[in-house]
Write a protein that holds these residues in place. Structure first.
Motif, mmCIF file in Angstrom:
data_model
loop_
_atom_site.group_PDB
_atom_site.id
_atom_site.type_symbol
_atom_site.label_atom_id
_atom_site.label_comp_id
_atom_site.label_asym_id
_atom_site.label_seq_id
_atom_site.Cartn_x
_atom_site.Cartn_y
_atom_site.Cartn_z
ATOM 1 N N LEU A 64 0.836 -1.209 0.000
ATOM 2 C CA LEU A 64 0.000 0.000 0.000
ATOM 3 C C LEU A 64 0.869 1.258 0.000
ATOM 4 O O LEU A 64 1.952 1.242 0.464
ATOM 5 C CB LEU A 64 -0.874 -0.090 1.216
ATOM 6 C CG LEU A 64 -1.776 1.052 1.450
ATOM 7 C CD1 LEU A 64 -3.129 0.519 1.862
ATOM 8 C CD2 LEU A 64 -1.276 1.865 2.550
ATOM 9 N N ALA A 65 0.496 2.348 -0.513
ATOM 10 C CA ALA A 65 1.403 3.388 -0.976
ATOM 11 C C ALA A 65 1.693 4.529 -0.041
ATOM 12 O O ALA A 65 0.813 5.077 0.545
ATOM 13 C CB ALA A 65 0.876 3.941 -2.269
ATOM 14 N N THR A 103 2.780 8.367 0.902
ATOM 15 C CA THR A 103 2.372 9.614 0.247
ATOM 16 C C THR A 103 2.978 10.839 0.889
ATOM 17 O O THR A 103 3.578 10.757 1.916
ATOM 18 C CB THR A 103 0.848 9.697 0.260
ATOM 19 O OG1 THR A 103 0.447 10.607 -0.709
ATOM 20 C CG2 THR A 103 0.341 10.064 1.580
ATOM 21 N N ASP A 152 -4.739 -3.925 -3.838
ATOM 22 C CA ASP A 152 -5.484 -2.730 -4.220
ATOM 23 C C ASP A 152 -6.823 -2.595 -3.514
ATOM 24 O O ASP A 152 -7.161 -1.525 -2.992
ATOM 25 C CB ASP A 152 -5.677 -2.681 -5.742
ATOM 26 C CG ASP A 152 -6.261 -3.968 -6.334
ATOM 27 O OD1 ASP A 152 -6.649 -4.876 -5.575
ATOM 28 O OD2 ASP A 152 -6.308 -4.064 -7.583
ATOM 29 N N ASN A 208 -2.390 6.848 -1.387
ATOM 30 C CA ASN A 208 -1.548 5.892 -2.095
ATOM 31 C C ASN A 208 -0.463 6.666 -2.832
ATOM 32 O O ASN A 208 -0.779 7.615 -3.542
ATOM 33 C CB ASN A 208 -2.373 5.097 -3.098
ATOM 34 C CG ASN A 208 -3.346 4.155 -2.438
ATOM 35 O OD1 ASN A 208 -3.058 3.609 -1.384
ATOM 36 N ND2 ASN A 208 -4.502 3.959 -3.038
ATOM 37 N N ALA A 257 2.952 2.067 -6.195
ATOM 38 C CA ALA A 257 2.309 0.803 -6.546
ATOM 39 C C ALA A 257 3.341 -0.301 -6.558
ATOM 40 O O ALA A 257 4.524 -0.065 -6.776
ATOM 41 C CB ALA A 257 1.644 0.916 -7.923
ATOM 42 N N TYR A 260 -1.821 -5.371 -8.685
ATOM 43 C CA TYR A 260 -1.255 -4.195 -8.022
ATOM 44 C C TYR A 260 -1.508 -4.233 -6.526
ATOM 45 O O TYR A 260 -2.567 -4.643 -6.054
ATOM 46 C CB TYR A 260 -1.862 -2.906 -8.579
ATOM 47 C CG TYR A 260 -1.355 -2.538 -9.948
ATOM 48 C CD1 TYR A 260 -0.013 -2.222 -10.156
ATOM 49 C CD2 TYR A 260 -2.216 -2.520 -11.046
ATOM 50 C CE1 TYR A 260 0.456 -1.891 -11.429
ATOM 51 C CE2 TYR A 260 -1.750 -2.188 -12.318
ATOM 52 C CZ TYR A 260 -0.408 -1.875 -12.492
ATOM 53 O OH TYR A 260 0.055 -1.558 -13.746
ATOM 54 N N PHE A 300 -0.501 -1.496 -3.048
ATOM 55 C CA PHE A 300 -0.148 -0.110 -2.774
ATOM 56 C C PHE A 300 0.630 0.009 -1.480
ATOM 57 O O PHE A 300 0.417 -0.756 -0.538
ATOM 58 C CB PHE A 300 -1.405 0.757 -2.660
ATOM 59 C CG PHE A 300 -2.067 1.039 -3.974
ATOM 60 C CD1 PHE A 300 -1.430 1.798 -4.942
ATOM 61 C CD2 PHE A 300 -3.332 0.537 -4.242
ATOM 62 C CE1 PHE A 300 -2.038 2.054 -6.160
ATOM 63 C CE2 PHE A 300 -3.950 0.792 -5.457
ATOM 64 C CZ PHE A 300 -3.303 1.562 -6.418
ATOM 65 N N GLY A 337 1.165 2.997 1.310
ATOM 66 C CA GLY A 337 0.518 4.251 1.641
ATOM 67 C C GLY A 337 1.030 4.828 2.932
ATOM 68 O O GLY A 337 1.699 4.173 3.717
ATOM 69 N N ILE A 342 2.803 5.741 -9.284
ATOM 70 C CA ILE A 342 1.397 5.605 -9.656
ATOM 71 C C ILE A 342 1.147 6.499 -10.864
ATOM 72 O O ILE A 342 1.222 7.724 -10.776
ATOM 73 C CB ILE A 342 0.476 5.994 -8.490
ATOM 74 C CG1 ILE A 342 0.727 5.076 -7.291
ATOM 75 C CG2 ILE A 342 -0.984 5.923 -8.908
ATOM 76 C CD1 ILE A 342 -0.047 5.453 -6.056
ATOM 77 N N ASN A 387 -3.804 3.819 -12.326
ATOM 78 C CA ASN A 387 -5.090 4.377 -11.902
ATOM 79 C C ASN A 387 -6.249 3.783 -12.700
ATOM 80 O O ASN A 387 -7.293 3.446 -12.139
ATOM 81 C CB ASN A 387 -5.083 5.896 -12.069
ATOM 82 C CG ASN A 387 -4.204 6.590 -11.049
ATOM 83 O OD1 ASN A 387 -4.000 6.082 -9.950
ATOM 84 N ND2 ASN A 387 -3.672 7.745 -11.401
ATOM 85 N N ALA A 435 -4.399 9.365 -4.896
ATOM 86 C CA ALA A 435 -2.956 9.149 -5.015
ATOM 87 C C ALA A 435 -2.199 10.456 -4.875
ATOM 88 O O ALA A 435 -2.689 11.519 -5.241
ATOM 89 C CB ALA A 435 -2.643 8.516 -6.364
#
Length: 323
Positions: free
Chosen positions: A16-17, A19, A91, A106, A109, A217, A219, A221, A286, A291, A317
């Motif tokens: 998970l992405a 940020t 995802d 996110n 990826a 995918y 992510f 986060g 990303i 997306n 994102a």
């Protein structure tokens, strides 16, 4: 072995992405990187194992504290509560958390071939194809909105069935594993270590997530709070780059990675080998392609009432951490 795996928690289901946003404060400016601690949310020691085995964090100026969870749902609860700066998942759990109002973005990826997600059936189930699932009870792990649930929904759609054609029951992976092993559950949509163990304990793979049945995918986060901290944001960017290096290492050193899974997660050799072969292999920015693909996941799950309200993937994102 199963109990040790259960204690270790959940597996791959997908990452998970991290940020970034926010402005510097004077406190941030005065603080040096060696005073920064990132609390990284983890599942089944997945990231810990990859990072430790590859040596990816050697020389990092900041400190890393690991927060361990059995699944994505409690991980995101911890992110919301401020108990973890980051997390990772496939995802759909990320989308579910965003839909539920968890304050994170996110920012990176991760990609794999989708084979770590599967619908497994007991060999004596009489289920030979996806179409045979009509009218059957299917256990989905873990909570509502897992990547395993997306695989089930998409596989049904691809075979001319609707989600209402099956009876879904949600069970945490450890509970589902015990019920599957005892024969109380005969159809199980699951992932990662639980899929591997289920196949060892009398299961047969009906269908997996390859060939686009899941997006592949995950992510990485970070919480909005962590991203508003400029020093943490800088450290997160460095962590992502190091994680990318670590994932490349796993794809070229699968035997060593499998051995690390055995040692750190308590898995036996065959399960560890399966997990090593199904790992995420890349950290990616990303972009519009990510997306668009993940928006398709969101739209399908919104259409069957699992993801409500729907999520605008692109707006969720932040691409400023990983270019």
């Amino acid at each position: 072995m199963i109990r040790r795996l259960a204690a270790a928690g959940l597996s791959l289901s997908a990452l998970l992405a991290l940020t970034a946003c926010g402005a510097d404060s004077s406190a941030d400016t005065a603080r040096s990187q060696d005073e920064v601690t990132l609390t990284i949310g983890d599942q089944a020691k997945t990231l810990q194992t990859i990072v430790a085995a590859s040596g990816a964090l050697k020389g990092a100026a900041y400190k890393v504290k690991w927060a361990e969870f059995q699944g994505a749902a409690p991980l995101y609860q911890a992110v919301q509560a401020g108990a973890a700066d980051t997390g990772f998942s496939a995802d759909l759990p990320a989308l579910q958390a965003l839909s539920g109002g968890v304050k994170f973005k996110n920012v990176a990826a991760l990609k794999n071939d989708g084979k770590h997600v599967g619908i497994i059936v007991r060999k004596d189930s009489g289920i030979d194809s996806v179409k045979d699932l009509k009218g059957q009870k299917v256990v989905v792990s873990s909570a509502k909105g897992s990547v395993a649930e997306y695989l089930l929904a998409n596989a049904l759609k691809q075979n001319g069935l609707t989600y209402s054609d099956v009876k879904v029951q949600y069970l945490l992976p450890t509970d589902a594993q015990a019920a599957f092993a005892s024969g109380k559950v005969k159809i199980w949509a699951t992932f990662g270590v639980y899929q591997a163990v289920g196949l060892e304990q009398g299961g047969r793979l009906l269908v997996d997530g390859a060939d686009g049945r899941v997006s592949g995918y995950g992510f990485i986060g970070a919480s909005d709070k962590a991203l508003a901290d400029q020093q943490k944001k800088t450290a997160l960017g460095d962590f992502l780059r190091r994680l990318g290096t670590a994932l490349k290492w796993t794809s070229t050193h699968q035997d060593a990675y499998a051995k690390a899974i055995e040692q750190r997660n308590g898995a036996d050799a065959s399960v560890a080998k399966t997990l090593a072969s199904a790992a995420y292999s890349q950290v990616l920015p990303i972009d519009s392609g990510v997306n668009r693909t993940v928006q398709g996941v969101a739209d399908l799950m919104n259409g069957i009432g699992v993801l409500e309200p729907n999520v605008d993937v692109a707006k969720s994102a932040d691409t400023s951490v990983l270019k």
